[in-house]
Design a protein around this motif. Structure first.
Motif, short mmCIF file in Angstrom:
data_model
loop_
_atom_site.label_atom_id
_atom_site.label_comp_id
_atom_site.label_asym_id
_atom_site.label_seq_id
_atom_site.Cartn_x
_atom_site.Cartn_y
_atom_site.Cartn_z
N ALA A 1 0.83 -1.20 0.00
CA ALA A 1 0.00 0.00 0.00
C ALA A 1 0.87 1.25 0.00
O ALA A 1 0.58 2.23 -0.71
CB ALA A 1 -0.92 -0.01 1.22
N GLY A 2 1.94 1.25 0.79
CA GLY A 2 2.86 2.38 0.75
C GLY A 2 3.51 2.55 -0.61
O GLY A 2 3.70 3.68 -1.09
N VAL B 1 -3.23 1.41 6.92
CA VAL B 1 -1.99 1.82 7.57
C VAL B 1 -0.90 2.10 6.54
O VAL B 1 -0.18 3.11 6.62
CB VAL B 1 -1.53 0.74 8.57
N GLY B 2 -0.76 1.23 5.54
CA GLY B 2 0.24 1.46 4.50
C GLY B 2 -0.02 2.73 3.71
O GLY B 2 0.91 3.48 3.37
N THR B 3 -1.30 3.00 3.44
CA THR B 3 -1.64 4.24 2.72
C THR B 3 -1.31 5.47 3.55
O THR B 3 -0.76 6.46 3.04
CB THR B 3 -3.13 4.23 2.36
N ASP C 1 -3.62 11.92 -5.76
CA ASP C 1 -4.84 11.22 -5.39
C ASP C 1 -4.51 9.89 -4.69
O ASP C 1 -3.43 9.30 -4.90
CB ASP C 1 -5.70 10.94 -6.62
N VAL C 2 -5.42 9.43 -3.87
CA VAL C 2 -5.27 8.12 -3.26
C VAL C 2 -5.44 7.05 -4.34
O VAL C 2 -6.46 7.04 -5.05
CB VAL C 2 -6.30 7.92 -2.14
N PRO C 3 -4.47 6.17 -4.52
CA PRO C 3 -4.56 5.17 -5.60
C PRO C 3 -5.55 4.06 -5.26
O PRO C 3 -5.17 2.92 -4.96
CB PRO C 3 -3.12 4.65 -5.70
N LEU C 4 -6.84 4.39 -5.31
CA LEU C 4 -7.86 3.43 -4.91
C LEU C 4 -7.85 2.17 -5.78
O LEU C 4 -8.03 1.05 -5.27
CB LEU C 4 -9.24 4.09 -4.96
N LEU D 1 -6.79 -3.54 -6.09
CA LEU D 1 -6.16 -4.68 -6.74
C LEU D 1 -5.26 -5.43 -5.78
O LEU D 1 -5.24 -6.68 -5.76
CB LEU D 1 -5.37 -4.20 -7.96
N LEU D 2 -4.52 -4.68 -4.95
CA LEU D 2 -3.64 -5.33 -3.98
C LEU D 2 -4.45 -6.10 -2.95
O LEU D 2 -4.14 -7.26 -2.62
CB LEU D 2 -2.77 -4.27 -3.31
#
Length: 507
Positions: free
Chosen positions: A310-311, A415-417, A467-470, A475-476
């Motif tokens: 996510a990071g 948390v990773g975001t 932007d937040v990579p939703l 997908l992850l």
């Protein structure tokens, strides 16, 4: 007990013990390969007199540029984490039979210390065989892939080798760590002639204190961002402070996510026990409340990979926006400049490493599911003998494995975001000045005439928040959940053989 007898007893056992030794050795070999690859990257020498000079003998910019080698080595070392988690799961394979064997040794006169040393030696020898095999594969691969391309460049740093001390530290250090970890896990285990018992640390389920660990990591990251924005480059102590805040905060947040899986499992079990009405979820609720820390053990590597992924997704969005702003700034300035795909290509390698980590974590989860079915085969056989359908038991195992995974994966993504957004905030590009020559190529190439047709073009200052990579996060998360479902489906293939009526005679 003599060393030869101790070694012979450590390598004895059934086919399950042999499989455990082989899987533990395979995990140790993978960990050794990842560690040796990281040490090889760090062993690339820097040119004398110019620490920023590039190593032109390599075709990959991650190896050519000195400033990128540390991050590359760190990414390779991160692959060791899911591999070690896989080794821990493999070491638990066939644990009930091993417990009975250790109890038999106690009945024959062995002391508790000798039994503990026997378990440590069993894991250590298997890991040592694996690291020696990994070293052999590493040295053999250097010969096979060490040929330069048409331009004389190497794809990998096969022209350098870590120091003998570093090689010995990997080959001998990993088995030593595995043996010490075995002793640590056995600290609450009492092996008596009548069997193996585990001293319970608590009667109640785990509390939500893992959230405090996550919050401390997030606060450390936010504090690191404020220190970084006020840093003027003059204090070396500030650099160390940033390292402590970022590395310590990241590890604290990741550990909190892993430990929080225990609280999620226990809470999920309580909710199922209260509201469920079908036999399968009720059976799953009992197992989740009886051993809530199984979620932390089985999902540890997967949640760590998801948090890091996510990071990395946030970092990719940062680089995409940075590249987009550069193109917009060049277009407003009238400059025709192409894209610079270096960082995005690097993120492709990071995503590949994350996919490998998720696959390794899924293998560990598969071992955990199979081990759980085999370890409880007598209880499952008793349920089948009393009339419980195998389909009900299969559904209960699926509930037990997948239901806690969904909130745990969501927590890891969140948390990773947050960590990524705290580290990589707004993308800013200051005012740029570009020299443009409005003439033919011949006139611009001539230093005398070039000055007559040259003009300076300034680009505006641009600042924007990524932007937040939703889509990437979805997908992850879907990939991690699919890995959980796949491993559960494969593990259930062992349920038919483990619920035979003959298993009631298992001792």
């Amino acid at each position: 007990m003599r060393a030869a007898a101790l070694l012979r007893l450590a390598l004895a056992g059934t086919r399950t013990d042999t499989a455990r030794v082989l899987l533990t050795g395979l995990s140790a070999a993978l960990a050794a390969l990842a560690a040796l690859a990281a040490l090889t990257v760090l062993a690339i020498p820097e040119p004398v007199g110019d620490p920023y000079a590039q190593a032109e003998q390599y075709g990959n910019a991650l190896l050519r540029e000195p400033g990128l080698r540390g991050g590359t080595a760190f990414a390779l070392l991160l692959l060791v984490i899911p591999v070690l988690a896989l080794a821990a799961q493999c070491a638990r394979l066939g644990a009930p039979a091993r417990d009975r064997r250790l109890a038999a040794l106690r009945l024959a006169g062995a002391t508790p210390g000798q039994v503990t040393r026997l378990a440590m030696l069993e894991t250590g020898v298997a890991s040592l065989l694996g690291t020696l095999g990994g070293l052999g594969l590493y040295l053999g691969a250097r010969v096979l892939i060490g040929r330069p391309d048409d331009r004389g460049r190497l794809a990998l740093p096969t022209d350098v080798l870590p120091s003998p001390g570093a090689l010995a530290a990997v080959v001998l250090g990993l088995p030593l760590v595995a043996a010490l970890a075995t002793a640590l896990m056995l600290r609450r285990v009492t092996t008596s002639p009548l069997g193996v018992t585990r001293r319970a640390a608590r009667d109640r389920g785990p509390g939500p204190w893992a959230g405090v660990v996550i919050a401390s990591g997030l606060v450390a990251f936010v504090a690191g961002g404020r220190v970084l924005r006020s840093y003027d480059g003059s204090s070396e102590a500030t650099v160390w402070l940033l390292g402590v805040l970022y590395v310590g905060g990241g590890l604290a947040a990741m550990v909190g996510v892993v430990l929080g899986a225990g609280w999620i499992s226990h809470t999920t079990g309580r909710l199922l026990h209260r509201y469920a009405r079908r036999p399968a979820p009720l059976l799953a609720a009992g197992r989740l409340m009886a051993d809530p820390w199984a979620g932390s053990r089985t999902f540890a590597a997967l949640l760590a990979a998801v948090t890091f992924g996510a990071g990395a997704a946030v970092l990719r969005a940062y680089f995409v926006l940075q590249d987009q702003l550069a193109r917009e700034q060049n277009r407003l300035s009238g400059v025709d400049a192409g894209d610079n795909p270096f960082y995005l290509a690097t993120m492709d390698l990071v995503d590949l490493a994350i996919a490998v980590a998720v696959a390794i974590a899924a293998a560990g989860l598969l071992v955990a599911v199979v081990e759980g079915i085999v370890a409880r085969r007598r209880a499952y056989a008793a349920l089948v003998a009393t009339g419980v359908p195998r389909a009900t038991i299969a559904r209960s195992i699926a509930w037990q494995s997948t239901l806690p995974a969904v909130p745990a994966i969501l927590a890891a993504l969140a948390v990773g975001t947050f960590l990524g957004r705290a580290l990589f905030g707004d993308v800013s590009r200051g005012v740029t000045s570009t020299e443009i020559c409005d003439a033919s190529a011949d006139l611009c190439a001539d230093p005398v005439t070039r000055q007559q047709y040259t003009r300076m073009v300034s680009g505006p200052e641009v600042s924007r928040t990524a932007d937040v990579p939703l889509e990437h996060l979805a997908l992850l998360g879907a990939g991690a959940l699919a890995a959980v479902l796949l491993t559960v489906a494969v593990g259930l293939l062992f349920l038919q053989a483990s619920t035979a009526v003959e298993e009631l005679r298992t001792t």
